[in-house]
Scaffold this active site. Structure first.
Site, PDB file in Angstrom:
ATOM      1  N   LYS A  89      46.176  44.795  46.287  1.00 58.29           N
ATOM      2  CA  LYS A  89      46.692  46.169  46.325  1.00 58.29           C
ATOM      3  C   LYS A  89      45.960  47.047  47.333  1.00 58.29           C
ATOM      4  CE  LYS A  89      49.694  45.732  42.865  1.00 58.29           C
ATOM      5  NZ  LYS A  89      51.148  45.867  43.075  1.00 58.29           N
ATOM      6  N   GLU A 111      51.506  55.436  40.940  1.00 54.40           N
ATOM      7  CA  GLU A 111      51.821  54.857  39.634  1.00 54.40           C
ATOM      8  C   GLU A 111      50.989  53.579  39.524  1.00 54.40           C
ATOM      9  OE1 GLU A 111      53.396  54.005  42.325  1.00 54.40           O
ATOM     10  OE2 GLU A 111      53.371  51.831  42.099  1.00 54.40           O
ATOM     11  N   SER A 377      46.713  36.639  43.877  1.00 51.21           N
ATOM     12  CA  SER A 377      46.790  38.069  44.191  1.00 51.21           C
ATOM     13  C   SER A 377      45.656  38.898  43.603  1.00 51.21           C
ATOM     14  CB  SER A 377      48.134  38.629  43.724  1.00 51.21           C
ATOM     15  OG  SER A 377      48.313  38.387  42.342  1.00 51.21           O
TER      16      SER A 377
END
Ligand SMILES: Cc1ncc(COP(=O)(O)O)c(C=O)c1O
Lengths: 393, 266
Positions: A89, A111, A377
């Site tokens: 991210k 969010e 990830s």
């Protein structure tokens, strides 16, 4: 076949910007500026400098020998879990905070589902000294408590989203409402390849660093830039979009996207959008969407907060419809099993999201000489409480 | 037959009161009774909201009415069946307002046909982009005699205001402030400048001001800048607070509208 976004913001029939007029100036400002900003040499330099020295890129491409033995193929893990803050991210939030600065924005909203995107946003806001507000579903605040604490320590305000299923979809609704109510000074850092154009394209471009590195690293380690498979989990689909990006036109590379089946496809508690969804509009873009006959959005379910979303990014809807992507799904249980397996075989605790990608290894028939790149990830620290509930004795 | 919205604006140029409510709230079958009460109570036009699970542009009050309506079993099909004979009783213009996804699942043409059959005059779909309307649906709306009403905000550029005015029919909807529904209290100087700016543009359509109109004061002030105003959240709140919808309508209309007759309240 073209897999990139069109001038008007569409991937095939999917994408676009279905937004109320109140949001138009914000989105239009971004749309008209993002490519030009991202192309500036000073921007590129700042982005790559931070990725290298702050995030710790390139992230390793690690040949997982014991996992490979288990599945009878040569499996490489792209170690996004080793990034600063523990997931892919941060690649996107570094990029977007630099865009926000160039747009003169002073207030940042986001969010978050698993809290990884919230943490990554709070982190870059601390780094740049900007105000940060993160919307998070009440259910997710409970199940991802460590990340809530991190966001608070980083100085972000965490606002609970209490409507609907109180998860990622609802947090996104609240963030969009905040943006409507604060035009001008606020930038909304969306955490995945979802939302109105240009978000899906902009986020995919920032995450494309993943596949850019994979090509170079794979060449060094195997002599070829091209694997046979690239596997990634899909919530909104940003880590998958980044891992697929530079392979889209190499049609011989199989791109495998893994969705969360929750308690099972037919159970009524699932988030497997391509199987259960139909074309529709969510959060400003046309995509595949889990919905009732009447067009109401269905509350999804997944053990993994980051995959607990009733849509997918429009780029993935297009990869699915065009047949370019192979879409699989993994249940809560299969993901947990795969998470424990990786931990014991390789000493790596994966995020529950990434564990879904690992679970897909069971569903694929490999040849011994196949090269497989699996995008890991994120790391599992945030999920320990959930893992402990299921720890095999 | 001429569109009822046009007829309304032909005969009335000021103080038009348009009321929004969410279909299926407070009770599933309140749609027709509410329309009758509102018409009798002095509303000039009504916007019927089609409830949606994820109403992005709405504040908490309309969100809650929307989810309550869905729990009550409201759906597009049910709404159209409730509206089947509405024109036997109601003569004021009626508008359907909703988010695009439920309309697309129903089918745009099917939706337009059902609107026409039940005597709906206009449609507001806040998340339908004007460009897409022009390319894909403009002719269809014309064929079914439906007006589409687009929103304008303080941030909408002059060029875009013109374009929205061109595509809209009946009136344009001036969002009083860039915000979700139901926020804010009174009008700031900035908002007044915005209303003046739009008025000076002499648009081809009349305009109504909506978002944040909640009492006589805000209604009257809005009417100073446009042909009238739209009240949504304040009416929903009144419905939520009064058990009896008749009482809710009466106390609400009284609180907003100047009495036309002798015993007007100062
Ligand atoms: C580790 C990790 N992987 C994957 C995801 C899912 O997001 P996306 O599909 O955008 O990669 C998340 C989201 O929170 C995450 O934290």
């Amino acid at each position: 076949m073209n897999y990139q976004v069109s001038e008007k913001g569409f991937y095939g029939e999917f994408g676009g910007a279905f937004i109320p007029e109140m949001l138009y100036p914000n989105v239009e400002e971004l749309r008209s500026r993002y490519l030009e900003i991202m192309a500036e040499p000073a921007f590129r330099e700042a982005f790559h400098h931070l990725l290298k020295h702050y995030v710790g890129r390139p992230s390793p491409l690690y040949e997982a020998k014991r996992l490979s033995q288990q599945y009878g193929a040569r499996i490489f893990l792209k170690r996004e879990d080793l990034n600063h803050t523990g997931a892919h991210k941060i690649n996107n939030t570094i990029g977007q905070i630099l865009v926000a600065q160039r747009l003169g924005k002073k207030r940042i909203i986001a969010e978050t589902g698993a809290g990884q995107h919230g943490v990554a946003t709070a982190t870059v806001c601390a780094l740049m000294g900007l105000e940060c507000i993160v919307y998070m579903g009440e259910v997710d605040i409970q199940r991802q408590a460590p990340n809530v604490a991190r966001m608070k320590m980083l100085g972000a305000k965490v606002v609970p989203a209490c409507s609907g299923s109180k998860t990622l979809k609802d947090a996104t609704n609240e963030a969009i409402r905040d943006w409507i109510n604060n035009p001008g000074n606020t930038h909304y850092i969306i955490g995945s390849v979802v939302g109105p154009h240009p978000y899906p394209d902009m986020v995919a471009r920032f995450q494309s660093i993943i596949s850019e590195e994979i090509r170079v690293q794979l060449k060094e380690q195997t002599g070829s830039e091209l694997p046979d498979y690239v596997i990634a989990c899909v919530g909104g689909g940003s880590n998958a979009a980044g891992a697929f990006y530079h392979f889209l036109d190499d049609e011989k590379v199989k791109l495998v996207a893994v969705e969360a089946a929750g308690k099972g496809i037919g159970s009524g508690f699932s988030a497997a959008t391509t199987t259960l969804g139909k074309p529709g509009i969510i959060h400003g873009s046309k995509t595949l969407l889990m919905q009732t006959e009447d067009g109401q959005i269905i509350e999804p379910h997944s053990i993994s907060a980051g995959l607990d979303y009733p849509g997918i990014g429009p780029v993935h809807a297009h990869l699915f419809e065009s047949g370019r992507g192979i879409f699989l799904s993994a249940t809560d249980e299969a993901a947990l099993r795969a998470g424990f397996l990786l931990t014991r075989l390789e000493g790596i605790i994966p995020a529950l999201e990434s564990a879904h990608a690992l679970a897909a290894l069971d569903q694929l028939q490999f040849k011994k000489e196949d090269t497989v790149v699996l995008n890991l990830s994120g790391r599992g620290d945030k999920d320990l409480e959930t893992y402990m509930k299921y720890l095999p004795s | 037959m001429k569109n009822r919205i046009d007829l309304l604006f032909e005969k009335k140029h000021a103080e038009i009161l348009s009321v929004y409510f969410t279909a299926g709230f407070p009770e599933r079958d309140d749609t027709l009774p509410l329309l009758e009460l509102l018409e009798a109570g002095g509303a000039d036009m009504v916007e019927i909201g089609i409830p949606f699970s994820d109403p992005l542009a709405d504040g908490p009050v309309i969100q809650q009415s929307s989810s309550a309506a869905l729990k009550n079993g409201m759906s597009m099909r049910l709404l159209f069946s409730q509206l089947r004979d509405v024109r036997k009783k109601i003569s004021m213009p009626l508008i359907l307002m909703g988010y695009l996804n439920p309309v697309l699942q129903f089918g745009m043409e099917n939706f337009c046909r059902s609107c026409r059959e039940s005597g709906i005059d206009g449609v507001i779909l806040p998340d339908l982009p004007p460009d897409m309307f022009e390319e894909e649906y403009k002719e269809m709306f014309a064929e079914y005699g439906l007006h589409i009403i687009f929103l304008i905000t303080p941030q909408t550029s002059e060029e875009r205001v013109r374009r929205i005015d061109d595509l809209s029919g009946g009136f344009v909807y001036l969002v009083s402030d860039s915000a979700t529904t139901g926020s804010r209290n009174s009008f700031s100087e900035k908002q007044q400048i915005y209303f003046e700016r739009i008025r000076a543009m002499k648009l081809r359509n009349p305009s109504l001001i909506g978002f944040g109109i909640h009492n006589r004061e805000t209604f009257t002030r809005a009417c100073g800048f446009a042909s009238g105003a739209i009240v949504g959240s304040a009416f929903i709140r009144s419905l939520a607070e009064n058990k009896d919808i008749m009482q809710a309508v009466q106390s609400f209309v009284q609180s907003v509208k100047k009495e036309n007759h002798d015993h007007s309240v100062a």
